[in-house]
Design an enzyme around this catalytic site. Structure first.
Site: not given
Length: 151
Positions: A26, A76, A137
């Site tokens: 990550c 986005h 998530e």
């Protein structure tokens, strides 16, 4: 008096991030299809002359708040901690026309949910309390925030 009801509305948005200093995958730019459940608590309106009679909070009103504070802002986007060297990467992406959000925290699900809780609480009517948030998530990973857990 005392007839507390919880209502929940679900939201979804897409966002990317990178965790600076993290020791796993990550640390790289990646994205998620986030799912946010917002639960508020209050008493249904008992005044039968009120157009919202019988509602704790109009789901449309809750949708407006959450869309304005969270979904429309984060959807986005690429989210970066402005207190890291990712600032350079963020500026480069902005210059190339990407939508970048700079936050003053590590953009983990845990820290994002704390940010979201504050933003939503500040917009709710006085008689409505934020009860909980759940920010998912991935299909198997989520963070939860409960008002009862806060100091």
């Amino acid at each position: 008096m005392g007839n507390k009801i919880r209502i929940t509305k679900q939201f979804s948005f897409e966002a990317g991030h990178a965790l600076y200093g993290y020791d796993g995958k990550c640390k790289n730019l990646h994205g998620h299809s986030y799912h946010l459940n917002v639960t508020v608590i209050g008493e249904p309106i008992s005044d039968n002359s009120n157009v919202k009679y019988g509602m704790v909070l109009d789901f449309g009103d809750l949708k407006k708040i959450v869309n304005e504070e969270i979904v429309d802002v984060f959807d986005h986007s690429m989210v970066f901690n402005k207190n890291t060297p990712h600032l350079d990467l963020a500026e480069d992406l902005k210059e190339r026309g990407h939508y970048v959000i700079m936050v003053d925290y590590q953009p983990t699900t845990e820290m994002m949910i704390l940010d979201f809780a504050e933003k939503i609480k500040n917009r709710l009517p006085k008689h409505i309390k934020l009860h909980s948030l759940r920010l998912q998530e991935t299909a198997t990973s989520f963070a939860e925030w409960f008002a009862s857990d806060q100091g």
